[in-house]
Design a protein around this motif. Structure first.
Motif, PDB file in Angstrom:
ATOM      1  N   GLY A   1      10.136   8.370   6.532  1.00 51.74           N
ATOM      2  CA  GLY A   1       8.942   9.139   6.874  1.00 51.74           C
ATOM      3  C   GLY A   1       8.388   9.896   5.684  1.00 51.74           C
ATOM      4  O   GLY A   1       7.168   9.944   5.476  1.00 51.74           O
ATOM      5  N   GLY A   2       9.277  10.493   4.877  1.00 54.12           N
ATOM      6  CA  GLY A   2       8.810  11.187   3.687  1.00 54.12           C
ATOM      7  C   GLY A   2       8.119  10.261   2.703  1.00 54.12           C
ATOM      8  O   GLY A   2       7.100  10.616   2.102  1.00 54.12           O
ATOM      9  N   ILE A   3       8.663   9.056   2.552  1.00 52.63           N
ATOM     10  CA  ILE A   3       8.053   8.080   1.638  1.00 52.63           C
ATOM     11  C   ILE A   3       6.647   7.718   2.090  1.00 52.63           C
ATOM     12  O   ILE A   3       5.685   7.765   1.305  1.00 52.63           O
ATOM     13  N   PHE A   4       6.486   7.383   3.371  1.00 51.73           N
ATOM     14  CA  PHE A   4       5.176   6.906   3.837  1.00 51.73           C
ATOM     15  C   PHE A   4       4.167   8.049   3.954  1.00 51.73           C
ATOM     16  O   PHE A   4       2.974   7.846   3.720  1.00 51.73           O
ATOM     17  N   GLN A   5       4.613   9.244   4.323  1.00 53.19           N
ATOM     18  CA  GLN A   5       3.669  10.362   4.389  1.00 53.19           C
ATOM     19  C   GLN A   5       3.198  10.771   2.998  1.00 53.19           C
ATOM     20  O   GLN A   5       2.041  11.155   2.814  1.00 53.19           O
ATOM     21  N   SER A   6       4.081  10.697   2.022  1.00 53.41           N
ATOM     22  CA  SER A   6       3.661  10.966   0.644  1.00 53.41           C
ATOM     23  C   SER A   6       2.772   9.848   0.125  1.00 53.41           C
ATOM     24  O   SER A   6       1.786  10.098  -0.586  1.00 53.41           O
ATOM     25  N   LEU A   7       3.084   8.616   0.495  1.00 52.70           N
ATOM     26  CA  LEU A   7       2.311   7.465   0.037  1.00 52.70           C
ATOM     27  C   LEU A   7       0.887   7.505   0.577  1.00 52.70           C
ATOM     28  O   LEU A   7      -0.075   7.185  -0.133  1.00 52.70           O
ATOM     29  N   THR A   8       0.734   7.900   1.843  1.00 50.67           N
ATOM     30  CA  THR A   8      -0.584   7.943   2.472  1.00 50.67           C
ATOM     31  C   THR A   8      -1.271   9.291   2.333  1.00 50.67           C
ATOM     32  O   THR A   8      -2.448   9.423   2.669  1.00 50.67           O
ATOM     33  N   ARG A   9      -0.516  10.305   1.863  1.00 47.83           N
ATOM     34  CA  ARG A   9      -1.041  11.664   1.746  1.00 47.83           C
ATOM     35  C   ARG A   9      -1.582  12.168   3.082  1.00 47.83           C
ATOM     36  O   ARG A   9      -2.640  12.810   3.155  1.00 47.83           O
TER      37      ARG A   9
ATOM     38  N   VAL B   1       3.520  12.825  -7.839  1.00 43.30           N
ATOM     39  CA  VAL B   1       2.505  12.641  -8.874  1.00 43.30           C
ATOM     40  C   VAL B   1       1.395  11.729  -8.350  1.00 43.30           C
ATOM     41  O   VAL B   1       0.207  11.971  -8.586  1.00 43.30           O
ATOM     42  N   LEU B   2       1.780  10.678  -7.609  1.00 45.72           N
ATOM     43  CA  LEU B   2       0.781   9.769  -7.047  1.00 45.72           C
ATOM     44  C   LEU B   2      -0.104  10.479  -6.031  1.00 45.72           C
ATOM     45  O   LEU B   2      -1.249  10.076  -5.820  1.00 45.72           O
ATOM     46  N   GLU B   3       0.415  11.522  -5.378  1.00 44.39           N
ATOM     47  CA  GLU B   3      -0.393  12.279  -4.422  1.00 44.39           C
ATOM     48  C   GLU B   3      -1.586  12.950  -5.094  1.00 44.39           C
ATOM     49  O   GLU B   3      -2.581  13.268  -4.428  1.00 44.39           O
ATOM     50  N   MET B   4      -1.517  13.159  -6.396  1.00 45.54           N
ATOM     51  CA  MET B   4      -2.651  13.772  -7.117  1.00 45.54           C
ATOM     52  C   MET B   4      -3.790  12.796  -7.347  1.00 45.54           C
ATOM     53  O   MET B   4      -4.868  13.188  -7.802  1.00 45.54           O
ATOM     54  N   GLY B   5      -3.566  11.493  -7.078  1.00 48.01           N
ATOM     55  CA  GLY B   5      -4.602  10.495  -7.266  1.00 48.01           C
ATOM     56  C   GLY B   5      -4.180   9.436  -8.269  1.00 48.01           C
ATOM     57  O   GLY B   5      -3.324   9.680  -9.137  1.00 48.01           O
TER      58      GLY B   5
ATOM     59  N   GLY C   1       1.474   7.902 -16.924  1.00 49.65           N
ATOM     60  CA  GLY C   1       2.365   6.775 -17.180  1.00 49.65           C
ATOM     61  C   GLY C   1       2.906   6.083 -15.957  1.00 49.65           C
ATOM     62  O   GLY C   1       3.881   5.333 -16.057  1.00 49.65           O
ATOM     63  N   ILE C   2       2.298   6.285 -14.791  1.00 48.56           N
ATOM     64  CA  ILE C   2       2.757   5.649 -13.553  1.00 48.56           C
ATOM     65  C   ILE C   2       1.787   4.538 -13.177  1.00 48.56           C
ATOM     66  O   ILE C   2       0.561   4.726 -13.243  1.00 48.56           O
ATOM     67  N   ARG C   3       2.312   3.406 -12.766  1.00 51.27           N
ATOM     68  CA  ARG C   3       1.490   2.291 -12.275  1.00 51.27           C
ATOM     69  C   ARG C   3       1.380   2.395 -10.763  1.00 51.27           C
ATOM     70  O   ARG C   3       2.332   2.094 -10.042  1.00 51.27           O
ATOM     71  N   PRO C   4       0.231   2.814 -10.232  1.00 53.44           N
ATOM     72  CA  PRO C   4       0.112   3.069  -8.795  1.00 53.44           C
ATOM     73  C   PRO C   4       0.430   1.860  -7.921  1.00 53.44           C
ATOM     74  O   PRO C   4       1.122   1.988  -6.907  1.00 53.44           O
ATOM     75  N   ALA C   5      -0.073   0.682  -8.286  1.00 62.55           N
ATOM     76  CA  ALA C   5       0.147  -0.499  -7.452  1.00 62.55           C
ATOM     77  C   ALA C   5       1.634  -0.839  -7.367  1.00 62.55           C
ATOM     78  O   ALA C   5       2.168  -1.111  -6.282  1.00 62.55           O
ATOM     79  N   ARG C   6       2.309  -0.833  -8.506  1.00 60.53           N
ATOM     80  CA  ARG C   6       3.742  -1.139  -8.506  1.00 60.53           C
ATOM     81  C   ARG C   6       4.524  -0.080  -7.728  1.00 60.53           C
ATOM     82  O   ARG C   6       5.444  -0.404  -6.974  1.00 60.53           O
ATOM     83  N   LEU C   7       4.155   1.186  -7.887  1.00 60.27           N
ATOM     84  CA  LEU C   7       4.860   2.263  -7.191  1.00 60.27           C
ATOM     85  C   LEU C   7       4.672   2.158  -5.680  1.00 60.27           C
ATOM     86  O   LEU C   7       5.615   2.370  -4.907  1.00 60.27           O
ATOM     87  N   ARG C   8       3.450   1.824  -5.244  1.00 63.63           N
ATOM     88  CA  ARG C   8       3.207   1.672  -3.804  1.00 63.63           C
ATOM     89  C   ARG C   8       4.040   0.526  -3.229  1.00 63.63           C
ATOM     90  O   ARG C   8       4.600   0.652  -2.136  1.00 63.63           O
ATOM     91  N   LEU C   9       4.104  -0.591  -3.947  1.00 68.48           N
ATOM     92  CA  LEU C   9       4.886  -1.728  -3.473  1.00 68.48           C
ATOM     93  C   LEU C   9       6.365  -1.357  -3.390  1.00 68.48           C
ATOM     94  O   LEU C   9       7.039  -1.659  -2.386  1.00 68.48           O
ATOM     95  N   GLN C  10       6.883  -0.706  -4.418  1.00 71.80           N
ATOM     96  CA  GLN C  10       8.283  -0.306  -4.406  1.00 71.80           C
ATOM     97  C   GLN C  10       8.575   0.663  -3.268  1.00 71.80           C
ATOM     98  O   GLN C  10       9.571   0.516  -2.543  1.00 71.80           O
ATOM     99  N   ALA C  11       7.704   1.657  -3.089  1.00 70.75           N
ATOM    100  CA  ALA C  11       7.912   2.632  -2.026  1.00 70.75           C
ATOM    101  C   ALA C  11       7.831   1.975  -0.651  1.00 70.75           C
ATOM    102  O   ALA C  11       8.620   2.298   0.245  1.00 70.75           O
TER     103      ALA C  11
END
Length: 365
Positions: A113-121, A253-257, A265-275
């Motif tokens: 739940g924490g992963i998906f709520q952070s992922l979707t903000r 960090v991804l929650e900031m946009g 230095g974060i790749r959003p697409a790769r991070l979303r897939l991993q999460a």
């Protein structure tokens, strides 16, 4: 990660274990030769309180059942190997796996739940709402009913495949230039409704015995679980939880946009897939063993945020302990009422969802 425009100022290092204050929050400084960390004191206190709740309610759960035991008999069986062997068999072989499974399931669902709520903000971005839990449930139903495979390994595989395929469909349908959390939630609700209809169609198309078996599993129960399922499930949980540890630093960090995350230095697409993969794996782990235990993934991150006064639903120890405490307490209540734990979490979680929707609407009004 801390950003500052001021030049660094050299200060004398604080002794290990000393408490410090950072922006009004008391922090516990831990420094060793190879490790340094600042841990909020409030998170430590909350975690300690949750551990006490889990142990107290867990010991009480060991007394519940057809063979009634008192607290004294349970504690004697735990600490004294020479106590009544029949009591020790009841405690260790029949009831202790159920309590440990409640801890495991709660921790896994809370982290998911924490992963998906952070992922979707969005506090509504739970696998229960956006369809990933329903997808895992559908995968297990197909595995049990259509392919007649009822072992834990096959059910886990079915849950993982169903959850990942559902996640892929939801993300593809919700993607339009940029990812909108509102669009993701709406699409997830629609996909959940479709999968629920397909599950019902499968159940009414098979024999009564198969339908009853699937319906019993679908209620979400810890009653028939033992160490045979607990040991492999625990091993998988440890592996997935360790793989998800870096998300505790990168998802906030991804929650900031996406632009801010890319600049850091974060790749959003790769991070979303991993999460997404790790979150679905945690949901599949629970669904394969105990069936759908609803709303823990929705409620635990929000409760943890308020307990530790955090600005993100992501977390590790307090979040996992909150989920574990919710499931242990729900299972104890379910045993007293003679209903599966999934019925308790669904009843209480439905009220929590109604309150959350009302609060979201009031903030936007």
């Amino acid at each position: 990660m801390t950003l500052s425009q001021n030049p660094p100022v050299e200060t004398a290092p604080a002794p290990a274990g000393a408490a410090s204050v950072d922006f009004g929050r008391r922090l516990l400084r831990i420094e060793t030769t190879h490790l340094g960390a600042l841990i909020p004191v409030r998170a430590v206190l909350v975690s300690a309180l949750l551990v006490v709740v889990i142990i107290a309610v867990g010991v009480f759960s060991l007394t519940i059942g057809a063979y009634r035991l008192d607290i004294t008999s349970v504690l004697r069986a735990v600490v004294d190997p020479a106590s009544d062997p029949h009591v020790r068999q009841v405690v260790f072989e029949w009831r202790l796996p159920r309590v440990l499974f409640a801890v495991l399931c709660g921790a896994a669902l809370a982290l998911a739940g924490g992963i998906f709520q952070s992922l979707t903000r969005n506090p509504l971005g739970s696998p229960d709402i956006i369809g990933f839990g329903i997808g895992a449930e559908f995968g297990v139903t197909v595995t049990m009913i259509v392919f007649a495979l009822n072992t834990y390994a096959f059910k886990a595989a079915g849950a993982l495949v169903g959850g990942l395929l559902t996640a892929l469909v939801v993300f593809l349908l919700a993607s339009k230039n940029t990812m909108s959390s509102f669009r993701l939630i709406i699409v997830g609700i629609g996909v959940s409704a479709g999968l629920g209809a397909l599950t019902s169609w499968i159940l009414i198309s098979v024999s009564v015995e198969k339908a009853m078996m699937a319906a019993t599993w679908g209620a979400g129960s810890l009653a028939s679980l033992g160490f045979d399922q607990l040991l492999p499930a625990s091993a998988v949980f440890v592996v997935v939880a360790l793989a998800a540890l870096p998300l505790n630093r990168t998802l906030p960090v991804l929650e900031m946009g996406d632009d801010a995350a890319t600049a850091l230095g974060i790749r959003p697409a790769r991070l979303r897939l991993q999460a997404m993969v790790l979150g679905v794996a945690l949901v599949a782990l629970v669904t394969a063993a105990a069936g759908p235990i609803s709303f823990i993934a929705l409620a635990a991150p929000q409760i943890t945020q308020r307990l530790v006064r955090s600005h993100t639903p992501m977390g590790t120890v307090p979040l996992a302990l909150t989920g574990a405490a919710l499931v242990v307490v729900s299972d104890a209540v379910g045993q007293l009422l003679a209903v599966p734990v999934g019925v308790v979490t669904l009843s209480v979680g439905g009220l929590y969802l109604a309150w959350l929707l009302a609060a979201q609407y009031a903030r936007r009004a």
